[in-house]
Design a protein around this motif. Structure first.
Motif, PDB file in Angstrom:
ATOM      1  N   ASP A   1       0.747  -1.119  -0.350  1.00  0.00           N
ATOM      2  CA  ASP A   1       0.265  -0.392  -0.072  1.00  0.00           C
ATOM      3  C   ASP A   1       1.067   0.987   0.188  1.00  0.00           C
ATOM      4  OD1 ASP A   1      -2.426  -1.075  -0.085  1.00  0.00           O
ATOM      5  OD2 ASP A   1      -2.852  -1.354   1.910  1.00  0.00           O
ATOM      6  N   GLU A   2       2.539   1.014   0.363  1.00  0.00           N
ATOM      7  CA  GLU A   2       2.508   1.962   0.981  1.00  0.00           C
ATOM      8  C   GLU A   2       3.949   2.640  -1.074  1.00  0.00           C
ATOM      9  OE1 GLU A   2       2.003   0.726   4.175  1.00  0.00           O
ATOM     10  OE2 GLU A   2       3.403  -0.376   2.867  1.00  0.00           O
ATOM     11  N   LEU A   3       3.845   1.572  -1.263  1.00  0.00           N
ATOM     12  CA  LEU A   3       4.100   2.125  -3.111  1.00  0.00           C
ATOM     13  C   LEU A   3       2.930   2.723  -3.582  1.00  0.00           C
ATOM     14  CD1 LEU A   3       6.197   2.024  -5.025  1.00  0.00           C
ATOM     15  CD2 LEU A   3       5.526  -0.939  -5.286  1.00  0.00           C
ATOM     16  N   HIS A   4       1.711   2.141  -3.605  1.00  0.00           N
ATOM     17  CA  HIS A   4       0.597   2.534  -4.330  1.00  0.00           C
ATOM     18  C   HIS A   4       0.932   4.058  -3.545  1.00  0.00           C
ATOM     19  CE1 HIS A   4      -1.044  -0.578  -6.505  1.00  0.00           C
ATOM     20  NE2 HIS A   4      -1.762  -1.637  -5.627  1.00  0.00           N
ATOM     21  N   GLY A   5       0.768   4.189  -2.400  1.00  0.00           N
ATOM     22  CA  GLY A   5       0.902   5.499  -2.257  1.00  0.00           C
ATOM     23  C   GLY A   5       2.316   6.367  -2.360  1.00  0.00           C
ATOM     24  N   ARG A   6       2.922   6.267  -2.752  1.00  0.00           N
ATOM     25  CA  ARG A   6       3.995   6.704  -3.715  1.00  0.00           C
ATOM     26  C   ARG A   6       3.648   7.222  -5.271  1.00  0.00           C
ATOM     27  NH1 ARG A   6       9.656   4.052  -3.322  1.00  0.00           N
ATOM     28  NH2 ARG A   6      10.252   6.435  -4.726  1.00  0.00           N
ATOM     29  N   ILE A   7       3.456   5.810  -6.296  1.00  0.00           N
ATOM     30  CA  ILE A   7       2.899   6.082  -7.129  1.00  0.00           C
ATOM     31  C   ILE A   7       2.169   7.037  -7.533  1.00  0.00           C
ATOM     32  CG2 ILE A   7       2.016   4.711  -9.643  1.00  0.00           C
ATOM     33  CD1 ILE A   7       3.581   2.382  -8.000  1.00  0.00           C
ATOM     34  N   ALA A   8       0.491   7.450  -6.387  1.00  0.00           N
ATOM     35  CA  ALA A   8      -0.368   7.972  -6.997  1.00  0.00           C
ATOM     36  C   ALA A   8      -0.246   9.391  -6.559  1.00  0.00           C
ATOM     37  CB  ALA A   8      -1.997   7.328  -5.882  1.00  0.00           C
ATOM     38  N   GLN A   9       1.285   9.746  -6.342  1.00  0.00           N
ATOM     39  CA  GLN A   9       1.343  10.736  -6.417  1.00  0.00           C
ATOM     40  C   GLN A   9       2.328  11.322  -7.544  1.00  0.00           C
ATOM     41  OE1 GLN A   9       0.675  12.450  -3.131  1.00  0.00           O
ATOM     42  NE2 GLN A   9       0.611  10.575  -2.131  1.00  0.00           N
ATOM     43  N   LEU A  10       2.068  10.335  -8.330  1.00  0.00           N
ATOM     44  CA  LEU A  10       3.215  10.737  -9.650  1.00  0.00           C
ATOM     45  C   LEU A  10       1.625  11.403 -10.595  1.00  0.00           C
ATOM     46  CD1 LEU A  10       5.025   7.767 -10.516  1.00  0.00           C
ATOM     47  CD2 LEU A  10       6.301  10.231  -9.408  1.00  0.00           C
ATOM     48  N   PRO A  11       2.374  12.763 -11.467  1.00  0.00           N
ATOM     49  CA  PRO A  11       1.401  13.587 -12.802  1.00  0.00           C
ATOM     50  C   PRO A  11       0.808  11.954 -13.415  1.00  0.00           C
ATOM     51  CG  PRO A  11       3.664  13.563 -13.069  1.00  0.00           C
ATOM     52  CD  PRO A  11       3.647  13.002 -11.977  1.00  0.00           C
ATOM     53  N   HIS A  12      -0.849  12.850 -13.816  1.00  0.00           N
ATOM     54  CA  HIS A  12      -1.433  11.329 -14.317  1.00  0.00           C
ATOM     55  C   HIS A  12      -2.068  10.288 -14.043  1.00  0.00           C
ATOM     56  CE1 HIS A  12      -0.639  14.367 -17.894  1.00  0.00           C
ATOM     57  NE2 HIS A  12       0.279  14.138 -17.334  1.00  0.00           N
ATOM     58  N   VAL A  13      -1.597   9.829 -12.985  1.00  0.00           N
ATOM     59  CA  VAL A  13      -1.904   8.843 -11.826  1.00  0.00           C
ATOM     60  C   VAL A  13      -3.039   9.080 -11.591  1.00  0.00           C
ATOM     61  CG1 VAL A  13      -2.213   7.089 -10.420  1.00  0.00           C
ATOM     62  CG2 VAL A  13       0.378   7.655 -11.624  1.00  0.00           C
ATOM     63  N   ALA A  14      -4.594   8.173 -11.750  1.00  0.00           N
ATOM     64  CA  ALA A  14      -5.990   8.862 -12.045  1.00  0.00           C
ATOM     65  C   ALA A  14      -6.574   7.037 -11.323  1.00  0.00           C
ATOM     66  CB  ALA A  14      -6.701   8.813 -13.284  1.00  0.00           C
ATOM     67  N   SER A  15      -6.239   6.425 -11.436  1.00  0.00           N
ATOM     68  CA  SER A  15      -6.628   4.792 -10.476  1.00  0.00           C
ATOM     69  C   SER A  15      -5.597   4.187 -10.013  1.00  0.00           C
ATOM     70  CB  SER A  15      -7.651   4.503 -11.738  1.00  0.00           C
ATOM     71  OG  SER A  15      -8.888   3.360 -10.479  1.00  0.00           O
ATOM     72  N   ILE A  16      -6.152   3.004  -9.126  1.00  0.00           N
ATOM     73  CA  ILE A  16      -5.236   1.812  -9.402  1.00  0.00           C
ATOM     74  C   ILE A  16      -6.051   0.298  -9.272  1.00  0.00           C
ATOM     75  CG2 ILE A  16      -3.998   0.929  -7.235  1.00  0.00           C
ATOM     76  CD1 ILE A  16      -3.322   3.209  -6.259  1.00  0.00           C
ATOM     77  N   LYS A  17      -5.465   0.104  -9.849  1.00  0.00           N
ATOM     78  CA  LYS A  17      -6.388  -1.401 -10.207  1.00  0.00           C
ATOM     79  C   LYS A  17      -6.042  -2.494  -9.087  1.00  0.00           C
ATOM     80  CE  LYS A  17      -7.746  -4.950 -14.302  1.00  0.00           C
ATOM     81  NZ  LYS A  17      -6.666  -5.759 -13.634  1.00  0.00           N
ATOM     82  N   ILE A  18      -6.734  -3.189  -8.153  1.00  0.00           N
ATOM     83  CA  ILE A  18      -6.626  -3.804  -6.661  1.00  0.00           C
ATOM     84  C   ILE A  18      -7.238  -5.123  -7.566  1.00  0.00           C
ATOM     85  CG2 ILE A  18      -6.096  -2.307  -5.736  1.00  0.00           C
ATOM     86  CD1 ILE A  18      -8.447  -3.314  -4.098  1.00  0.00           C
ATOM     87  N   PRO A  19      -6.247  -6.576  -6.820  1.00  0.00           N
ATOM     88  CA  PRO A  19      -5.793  -7.640  -7.475  1.00  0.00           C
ATOM     89  C   PRO A  19      -7.284  -8.007  -6.336  1.00  0.00           C
ATOM     90  CG  PRO A  19      -4.537  -7.814  -6.061  1.00  0.00           C
ATOM     91  CD  PRO A  19      -5.244  -6.036  -6.363  1.00  0.00           C
ATOM     92  N   GLY A  20      -9.033  -8.050  -6.307  1.00  0.00           N
ATOM     93  CA  GLY A  20      -9.687  -8.544  -5.292  1.00  0.00           C
ATOM     94  C   GLY A  20     -10.042  -7.515  -3.613  1.00  0.00           C
ATOM     95  N   VAL A  21     -10.227  -8.262  -3.123  1.00  0.00           N
ATOM     96  CA  VAL A  21     -10.656  -7.479  -1.407  1.00  0.00           C
ATOM     97  C   VAL A  21     -10.220  -9.206  -0.704  1.00  0.00           C
ATOM     98  CG1 VAL A  21     -11.782  -5.808  -2.651  1.00  0.00           C
ATOM     99  CG2 VAL A  21     -12.626  -7.347  -2.126  1.00  0.00           C
ATOM    100  N   PRO A  22     -10.807  -9.259   0.526  1.00  0.00           N
ATOM    101  CA  PRO A  22     -11.345 -10.611   1.249  1.00  0.00           C
ATOM    102  C   PRO A  22     -12.628  -9.952   1.012  1.00  0.00           C
ATOM    103  CG  PRO A  22      -9.840  -8.607   2.588  1.00  0.00           C
ATOM    104  CD  PRO A  22     -10.253  -7.586   1.354  1.00  0.00           C
ATOM    105  N   ALA A  23     -13.283 -11.661   1.501  1.00  0.00           N
ATOM    106  CA  ALA A  23     -14.296 -12.167   0.874  1.00  0.00           C
ATOM    107  C   ALA A  23     -15.506 -11.792   2.021  1.00  0.00           C
ATOM    108  CB  ALA A  23     -14.716 -13.620   1.455  1.00  0.00           C
ATOM    109  N   ASP A  24     -15.393 -11.570   3.316  1.00  0.00           N
ATOM    110  CA  ASP A  24     -15.591 -10.721   4.751  1.00  0.00           C
ATOM    111  C   ASP A  24     -15.845  -9.278   3.989  1.00  0.00           C
ATOM    112  OD1 ASP A  24     -16.917 -10.835   7.232  1.00  0.00           O
ATOM    113  OD2 ASP A  24     -16.120  -9.101   7.384  1.00  0.00           O
ATOM    114  N   LEU A  25     -16.919  -8.738   3.767  1.00  0.00           N
ATOM    115  CA  LEU A  25     -17.211  -7.317   3.857  1.00  0.00           C
ATOM    116  C   LEU A  25     -16.607  -6.219   4.175  1.00  0.00           C
ATOM    117  CD1 LEU A  25     -18.947  -4.953   1.570  1.00  0.00           C
ATOM    118  CD2 LEU A  25     -21.131  -5.644   3.052  1.00  0.00           C
TER     119      LEU A  25
END
Length: 295
Positions: free
Chosen positions: A143-167
């Motif tokens: 998540d920390e790397l996502h946070g660093r990358i998300a600060q870069l110009p033109h980054v608009a979305s992060i596609k994550i690979p699924g979530v836990p089954a429990d809501l």
């Protein structure tokens, strides 16, 4: 563009090239269905198996035949040089966004992946979606790397690979990531079996394999979640459980390519050595499609 249902179509092909007529039909089918965006040349589109010229042609066709629906194109490659060239090609033909996965032969470090995104985003004039898919890339984002990358110009979305089954656990996972990224960066869920839970947990988008071939059921799940109808979104997804089980066992690409063949939508969609389902498994898929009335 990076919210709602993003449908990822197959790239119909054989060993001699792209089946352009069939690809155009799939794109026009999606454009008329009401999807929020089209993700050409994702993993479902076999981007990693295609030449630069083939990818350029697929991007051109997608943009030309998508109407008003935004087209997002995958630009992943093994070398930064090649990614930059693919990004240039995609922008020239008028894509509305790009999708980048950190492909590798040698295992990449976090600093190397950050350097890739840093170099690419500096050359872009369109928004970028970060493609986090450890199943295919064998790289796991923190998540920390996502946070660093998300600060870069033109980054608009992060596609994550699924979530836990429990809501509740899924909500916590989405909230942890949300706290590390700017407000304008959306979070999208992939892994179709997890999509309803991800959307109900606060993800903004579903980057969908099944949506690229059967958009209506994917739209029904997405719109239910967007309307706050948690139970209906989960019910619709659970109905597809036999299909999700095949996705898990054989991979979504093989299953959806075989489904396209069974439904007469694409005769050949996989690059050798990858092959569609065969024998009893193929017959089981046929029965599932009939039972679910997917066409």
């Amino acid at each position: 563009m990076f919210s709602g249902l993003s449908a990822f179509p197959l790239t119909p092909l054989n060993e001699t090239g792209i089946d352009e007529t069939t690809f155009v039909h799939l794109i026009e089918r999606l454009a008329s269905s009401g999807v929020d965006s089209i993700g050409a040349l994702g993993s479902t589109g076999s981007y990693a198996y295609l030449t630069r010229q083939e990818r350029l042609r697929v991007a051109q066709l997608a943009v030309q035949h998508a109407g008003d629906v935004p087209v997002i194109v995958g630009i992943g490659a093994l070398r930064t040089r090649d990614v930059l060239e693919l990004a240039q090609d995609a922008q020239k033909v008028g894509v509305r966004g790009v999708l980048l996965a950190p492909m590798s032969y040698q295992k990449l470090s976090e600093d190397e992946v950050f350097g890739l995104f840093d170099a690419v985003t500096r050359s872009l004039s369109v928004p970028l979606c970060v493609y986090d898919n450890p199943t295919t890339t064998h790289f796991e984002f923190s998540d920390e790397l996502h946070g660093r990358i998300a600060q870069l110009p033109h980054v608009a979305s992060i596609k994550i690979p699924g979530v836990p089954a429990d809501l509740d656990a899924a909500r916590s996972r989405v909230e942890r990531l949300r706290a590390l990224i700017p407000a304008h960066v959306t979070i999208g869920v992939s892994g179709d079996a997890f999509a309803a839970t991800g959307l109900n947990a606060g993800c903004d988008a579903w980057y969908s394999v099944i949506g690229g071939l059967f958009p209506q059921i994917a739209l029904a799940i997405t719109r239910s979640a967007q309307a706050g109808n948690v139970q209906e979104a989960e019910r619709l997804s659970q109905r597809l459980a036999p299909l999700w089980a095949l996705f898990l066992q054989y991979g979504g690409l093989r299953v959806i390519a075989t489904a396209a063949e069974l439904r007469g939508l694409a005769a050949s969609s996989l690059p050798l050595p990858v092959k569609p389902l065969q024998g009893d498994v193929k017959q089981r898929l046929h029965a599932i499609l009939d039972e679910l009335e997917l066409a």
